[in-house]
Design an enzyme around this catalytic site. Structure first.
Site, PDB file in Angstrom:
ATOM      1  N   HIS A 194      45.438  44.470  41.262  1.00 11.70           N
ATOM      2  CA  HIS A 194      45.144  45.683  40.500  1.00 11.70           C
ATOM      3  C   HIS A 194      46.252  46.736  40.602  1.00 11.70           C
ATOM      4  O   HIS A 194      46.278  47.675  39.823  1.00 11.70           O
ATOM      5  CB  HIS A 194      43.766  46.249  40.858  1.00 11.70           C
ATOM      6  CG  HIS A 194      43.727  47.032  42.124  1.00 11.70           C
ATOM      7  ND1 HIS A 194      43.599  46.453  43.354  1.00 11.70           N
ATOM      8  CD2 HIS A 194      43.800  48.362  42.360  1.00 11.70           C
ATOM      9  CE1 HIS A 194      43.582  47.387  44.285  1.00 11.70           C
ATOM     10  NE2 HIS A 194      43.706  48.554  43.714  1.00 11.70           N
TER      11      HIS A 194
ATOM     12  N   HIS B 229      49.663  43.640  46.985  1.00 12.10           N
ATOM     13  CA  HIS B 229      50.001  44.957  46.422  1.00 12.10           C
ATOM     14  C   HIS B 229      51.422  45.413  46.787  1.00 12.10           C
ATOM     15  O   HIS B 229      52.202  45.823  45.942  1.00 12.10           O
ATOM     16  CB  HIS B 229      49.012  46.008  46.912  1.00 12.10           C
ATOM     17  CG  HIS B 229      47.585  45.665  46.639  1.00 12.10           C
ATOM     18  ND1 HIS B 229      47.190  44.945  45.544  1.00 12.10           N
ATOM     19  CD2 HIS B 229      46.445  45.936  47.324  1.00 12.10           C
ATOM     20  CE1 HIS B 229      45.878  44.797  45.558  1.00 12.10           C
ATOM     21  NE2 HIS B 229      45.396  45.381  46.634  1.00 12.10           N
TER      22      HIS B 229
HETATM   23  C1  BG6 Z   1      42.187  46.398  47.824  1.00 11.27           C
HETATM   24  C2  BG6 Z   1      42.005  46.199  49.303  1.00 11.27           C
HETATM   25  O1  BG6 Z   1      42.798  45.276  47.247  1.00 11.27           O
HETATM   26  O2  BG6 Z   1      43.003  47.545  47.615  1.00 11.27           O
HETATM   27  C3  BG6 Z   1      41.364  47.421  49.920  1.00 11.27           C
HETATM   28  O3  BG6 Z   1      41.192  45.067  49.532  1.00 11.27           O
HETATM   29  C4  BG6 Z   1      42.187  48.658  49.598  1.00 11.27           C
HETATM   30  O4  BG6 Z   1      41.222  47.279  51.322  1.00 11.27           O
HETATM   31  C5  BG6 Z   1      42.450  48.743  48.098  1.00 11.27           C
HETATM   32  O5  BG6 Z   1      41.439  49.786  50.014  1.00 11.27           O
HETATM   33  C6  BG6 Z   1      43.437  49.851  47.804  1.00 11.27           C
HETATM   34  O6  BG6 Z   1      43.465  50.062  46.416  1.00 11.27           O
HETATM   35  P1  BG6 Z   1      43.814  51.482  45.824  1.00 11.27           P
HETATM   36  O7  BG6 Z   1      43.886  51.261  44.352  1.00 11.27           O
HETATM   37  O8  BG6 Z   1      42.710  52.411  46.240  1.00 11.27           O
HETATM   38  O9  BG6 Z   1      45.120  51.878  46.428  1.00 11.27           O
END
Ligand code: BG6
Length: 519
Positions: A205, A267
């Site tokens: 994402h 990520h």
């Molecule tokens: C998720 C993780 O993929 O991404 C979570 O599993 C994390 O642990 C999250 O909190 C962070 O996403 P964002 O968009 O809030 O930075």
């Protein structure tokens, strides 16, 4: 991905482009497995709702939720309508919610039961008739990862993944995609027995975030930065992804995963690949992903000694956030009271290629840190000699180029400027671009763009099999050494702090320091 329209100069407040609309996707059905989970209510439906409001969903559209619990379509429609009201990221428009619920179906079935897929095929055939969706389906696997292989196989066996010239079938896999190199490889092999790579959409994402996509636009849409974007001018790169929240109700998953698996090969490596990749020959999905894969493969493999010297792990103990007491990780629900899972990780990585040889990439991420902030800092080398040495200027702050990913979205450049007055004194100033000033802020979940791209068949923002495996290859030696040498000092940072001191030491040893985010 990009349609390359000419750009005009946009002034703050113009907000020209935020209202521009794309074309709705073509007819299709979205089938969600794992309908009862948090992701579905917090992200997927709010994202679909935003897409519907922006007229990006086709008129010929339907959603089928597949769940194991007994329920009916009317009950499901009621539940989802309520959840959209609760979790929507934009204003509620009842007509849009009604439009969505009219095309919602519930299908009960056990993921391991072939009969459930047979009856799903029957339901989808009826949905096609009622909504003219033409047999185009995309399946969203928002289930626990152990079901990914099974569901794919069953869909294949029921004839539900077969494409023809006139209809497409795609599958989106949520993360985590494997929990190490061998399981990711095994999963790739398993799903590739049923699907072709162009039907597979491995989601991350972070690639749905505007600021992350802007890294490409910024690097390759502007002529002035690329010439200095290399080892000759850049001293090092820092990436911080700091969260203030703990593990909330995800202790069961997180205690097996830990911060490294949860955030780094997915990520953070996406961010690294976009910042360091070579210009692709085009913006076609494979051209972009070829370049991303190349830089992931260029990461210097870590020996056992490197793991000991260049990685830091941490786990939060009790702490405070202002006046509120924050619990230790080991007291969180569904976490073992003697857990040795890391909630913080910092790494120093190096890349073996011509552009980046010798430029360290420092990254850190963790839960229950001091503030929520994600940013990428490109620190440039200092000037070659100190012209100001006979003045009162003792030290020149290095130029930093900062991509603010969240919660602020923007880009800033820090440079030295003379402080007005008769004495030569330099201060550090900021040139700032904030998204909100130019384009307004449009609350999104980050999933809108990704769902839309899947519907139109553009996989640029999804991970290919080789990218996933290249990422796990970098991380696997760390997992191995950490497993062989369990931590002895956990918990080693208080909740609400910046993590263990060793993370600062990692940079200080190299004569560098972390930028304090949020400044
Ligand atoms: C998720 C993780 O993929 O991404 C979570 O599993 C994390 O642990 C999250 O909190 C962070 O996403 P964002 O968009 O809030 O930075």
């Amino acid at each position: 991905m990009y349609n390359g329209k000419e750009t005009a100069v946009i002034a703050p407040g113009d907000r020209k482009t935020s209202g521009e609309r794309g074309r709705p996707a073509g007819p299709c059905v979205m089938v969600i497995f794992g309908i009862g989970g948090d992701l579905t209510k917090r992200k997927l439906f709010p994202a679909l709702y935003n897409l519907a409001k922006d007229d990006l969903l086709p008129k010929e559209f339907a959603i089928v939720g597949v769940g194991r619990g007994e329920s009916s379509t009317p009950e499901f429609q009621k539940k989802i309508a309520q959840e959209i009201r609760e979790f929507a990221t934009s204003d509620i428009e009842p007509a849009v919610i009604d439009w969505m619920t009219e095309r919602l179906y519930y299908h009960v079935g056990n993921f391991q039961d072939p009969a459930a897929y047979k009856s799903l095929a029957g339901l989808l055939a009826n949905v096609d008739k009622d909504h003219s969706t033409g047999g185009n389906y995309f399946y969203y696997l928002a289930t626990a990862p152990e079901f990914f292989g099974e569901i794919t196989r069953q869909l294949g066996a029921a004839g539900l993944t077969q494409q023809t010239e006139n209809r497409w079938r795609r599958v989106i896999y949520e993360k985590p995609f494997g929990d190490g190199l061998s399981s990711a490889h095994a999963l790739n092999c398993e799903i590739e027995e049923v699907l072709q790579e162009n039907q597979i959409y491995r989601i991350d994402h972070y690639l749905g975030k505007e600021t992350v996509q802007n890294i490409l636009a910024f690097r390759f849409g502007n002529g002035i930065f690329e010439p200095v974007w290399n080892r000759r001018y850049i001293d090092h790169v820092q990436i911080t992804v700091a969260e203030t929240m703990g593990v909330e109700n995800r202790g069961g998953y997180y205690d097996h995963s830990g911060a490294l698996r949860d955030m780094v090969p997915n990520h953070i490596f996406q961010l690294i690949s976009l910042v360091t990749m070579e210009p692709p020959v085009s913006f076609d999905a494979d051209a972009v992903r070829d370049e991303q894969t190349k830089v992931l493969r260029a990461m210097q493999p870590l020996s056992e000694q490197d793991v000991l010297m260049r990685t830091v792990r941490g786990q939060y103990g009790e702490g405070t956030d202002g006046n509120a007491r924050l619990p230790a990780y080991r007291s969180e629900p569904r976490v073992s009271p003697v857990s040795s899972t890391e909630t913080f990780v910092a790494l120093k990585l190096l890349m073996d290629n011509w552009r980046w040889a010798g430029v360290p990439l420092y990254l850190r991420t963790g839960k229950r840190l001091k503030i929520r902030s994600s940013e990428i800092v490109i620190q440039f080398k200092s000037v070659p000699f100190m012209l100001f040495r006979k003045t009162s200027v003792e030290r020149l702050a290095p130029n930093q180029f900062i991509v603010h990913i969240q919660p602020q979205e923007g880009i800033s450049l820090q440079f030295g400027a003379k402080i007005p007055g008769p004495i030569v004194k330099l201060g550090t100033v900021n040139m700032d671009f904030r998204y909100a000033d130019y384009f307004g802020s449009k609350p999104s979940t980050g999933y809108e763009r990704l769902l839309y791209e899947c519907m139109i068949g553009d996989a640029t923002l999804f991970q290919r099999a080789d990218m996933v495996e290249a990422s796990w290859s970098v991380v696997q030696p760390i997992l191995d050494v950490w497993q062989a040498l369990p931590p002895r000092n956990f918990p080693n940072y208080p909740a609400g702090s910046w993590g263990p001191w060793e993370a600062n030491d990692l940079l200080e040893r190299d004569g560098r320091q972390w930028r304090e985010p949020g400044q």
